[in-house]
Design an enzyme around this catalytic site. Sequence first.
Site, PDB file in Angstrom:
ATOM      1  N   TRP A 123       0.819  -1.220   0.000  1.00 35.08           N
ATOM      2  CA  TRP A 123       0.000   0.000   0.000  1.00 35.08           C
ATOM      3  C   TRP A 123       0.848   1.262   0.000  1.00 35.08           C
ATOM      4  O   TRP A 123       0.555   2.208  -0.729  1.00 35.08           O
ATOM      5  CB  TRP A 123      -0.995   0.001   1.155  1.00 35.08           C
ATOM      6  CG  TRP A 123      -2.069  -1.009   0.938  1.00 35.08           C
ATOM      7  CD1 TRP A 123      -2.344  -2.113   1.702  1.00 35.08           C
ATOM      8  CD2 TRP A 123      -3.027  -1.055  -0.143  1.00 35.08           C
ATOM      9  NE1 TRP A 123      -3.394  -2.824   1.168  1.00 35.08           N
ATOM     10  CE2 TRP A 123      -3.831  -2.204   0.043  1.00 35.08           C
ATOM     11  CE3 TRP A 123      -3.269  -0.242  -1.257  1.00 35.08           C
ATOM     12  CZ2 TRP A 123      -4.862  -2.555  -0.836  1.00 35.08           C
ATOM     13  CZ3 TRP A 123      -4.289  -0.578  -2.139  1.00 35.08           C
ATOM     14  CH2 TRP A 123      -5.070  -1.722  -1.920  1.00 35.08           C
ATOM     15  N   ASP A 136      -1.795   6.810   6.088  1.00 29.64           N
ATOM     16  CA  ASP A 136      -2.871   5.947   5.606  1.00 29.64           C
ATOM     17  C   ASP A 136      -3.163   4.959   6.733  1.00 29.64           C
ATOM     18  O   ASP A 136      -2.341   4.110   7.040  1.00 29.64           O
ATOM     19  CB  ASP A 136      -2.393   5.218   4.336  1.00 29.64           C
ATOM     20  CG  ASP A 136      -3.405   4.192   3.821  1.00 29.64           C
ATOM     21  OD1 ASP A 136      -4.482   4.037   4.446  1.00 29.64           O
ATOM     22  OD2 ASP A 136      -3.103   3.543   2.796  1.00 29.64           O
ATOM     23  N   LYS A 175     -12.605  -1.500   6.124  1.00 31.37           N
ATOM     24  CA  LYS A 175     -11.882  -2.462   6.953  1.00 31.37           C
ATOM     25  C   LYS A 175     -12.429  -2.433   8.382  1.00 31.37           C
ATOM     26  O   LYS A 175     -12.812  -3.442   8.920  1.00 31.37           O
ATOM     27  CB  LYS A 175     -10.377  -2.154   6.972  1.00 31.37           C
ATOM     28  CG  LYS A 175      -9.758  -1.841   5.611  1.00 31.37           C
ATOM     29  CD  LYS A 175      -9.514  -3.072   4.772  1.00 31.37           C
ATOM     30  CE  LYS A 175      -9.219  -2.828   3.298  1.00 31.37           C
ATOM     31  NZ  LYS A 175      -8.154  -1.915   2.960  1.00 31.37           N
TER      32      LYS A 175
HETATM   33  C1  LIG Z   1      -7.509  -1.441   1.543  1.00 31.93           C
HETATM   34  C2  LIG Z   1      -6.429  -0.461   1.645  1.00 31.93           C
HETATM   35  C3  LIG Z   1      -6.274   0.588   0.712  1.00 31.93           C
HETATM   36  C4  LIG Z   1      -7.130   0.712  -0.531  1.00 31.93           C
HETATM   37  O1  LIG Z   1      -8.360   1.210  -0.239  1.00 31.93           O
HETATM   38  P1  LIG Z   1      -9.410   1.527  -1.422  1.00 31.93           P
HETATM   39  O2  LIG Z   1     -10.576   2.008  -0.629  1.00 31.93           O
HETATM   40  O3  LIG Z   1      -9.671   0.236  -2.140  1.00 31.93           O
HETATM   41  O4  LIG Z   1      -8.840   2.547  -2.305  1.00 31.93           O
HETATM   42  C5  LIG Z   1      -5.260   1.491   0.915  1.00 31.93           C
HETATM   43  N1  LIG Z   1      -4.440   1.399   1.979  1.00 31.93           N
HETATM   44  C6  LIG Z   1      -4.560   0.420   2.893  1.00 31.93           C
HETATM   45  C7  LIG Z   1      -3.617   0.355   4.051  1.00 31.93           C
HETATM   46  C8  LIG Z   1      -5.557  -0.544   2.754  1.00 31.93           C
HETATM   47  O5  LIG Z   1      -5.677  -1.527   3.663  1.00 31.93           O
END
Ligand SMILES: *Cc1c(COP(=O)(O)O)cnc(C)c1O
Length: 361
Positions: free
Chosen positions: A102, A172, A196
Amino acid sequence: MNKPYNFNAGPAGLPLEVLLQARDELLDFRGTGLSVTEISHRSKQYEEINFETQQLLQELLDVPSGYEVLFLQGGASTQFAMVPINFLTDGRVAGYIHSGTWSGKAIAEAGKVGKIVIAASSEADRYKKVPEVQGVSFRSGMAYVHLTSNETIAGIQYRDFPDTGDIPLIADMSSDILSRTFEVSNFALIYAGAQKNMGPSGVTVIIIRRDLLDGIPDNIPDILNYRIHAKNRSLFHTPPVFSVYMVNLVLKWIRNNGGVEGMERRNRLKADLVYGAIDDSGGFFGGLADRNSRSMMNVTFRVYNDEQEKLFLRQAELNGFVGLKGHRDAGHLRASLYNAVTYEQCKALADFMRHFQQSFG
Ligand SMILES: *Cc1c(COP(=O)(O)O)cnc(C)c1O
């Protein structure tokens, strides 16, 4: 109805109470006689949800004054682009900490917008651990430093965050927000897709320090401009009404279950159960991440040989465990233990692992 044990990495399970409440309210939202998906986002009722959800996040995460909470669309992936478009301006340089898939995507997107440097990386360790960040000195004048608090695919998570001094720290937190306590004030901007730990996909939560808004250039598209969204209290255009409503219910569920501290306590016990089954197996199961970087949210592991691993997955599915197949980047197995996954589900998984080892080990 027999619900499977859901260890999906995202979209992930939601608390049963929340699903039941959403079902009960689906046809008549707060006495309107309409579904929440059928009312105007300019209505008093939606304004209420928008405001309430923002307040709940502020309360649960203890967000200091001086921050805005925004609900945007496009997932965390849009944030990979939006962060540099807003802040990597005037030929400045941003520092990125590289810890896996990511962060890699965030880096690739930022590189298209401006100049970045990799401030720390665990690529050489094949992302089995988070990069060493204590003592890294960040070049002054950097636009910001970006990190990924939990790498969902490799299953690694920071214990402590770096001190970047005056340089804005951006994170993030898509896969571990609301799973443990942390100081929001150490960050200038936090973003997280909801699917999540917070609700369904479709909404991305942004927590941004207000002073950052002033420096955003006017010549970027409004839809990508944090200042425009803040000014319009996340109602610049039609928001993802249903997703925000679901986040609202999940946040109330968190509040009723001990808040973020309660989540953290329970998440620790849950992770201990599953890692315990790995560590007590004498090498039958093996964790993919280094012990000190192990994620409480995503447990990545393997069975000692591939044939047995395939059999494990098959048997797990037959026994009602879903979502245990690892991501193609990391391979092997992964159990995601987000907030909505119960202690009992983790206990069932740990028991199943021990049982499998006894039968086939
Ligand atoms: C799932 C995830 C993403 C991607 O998220 P989207 O909503 O599909 O763009 C980005 N960063 C992390 C750490 C993730 O777990």
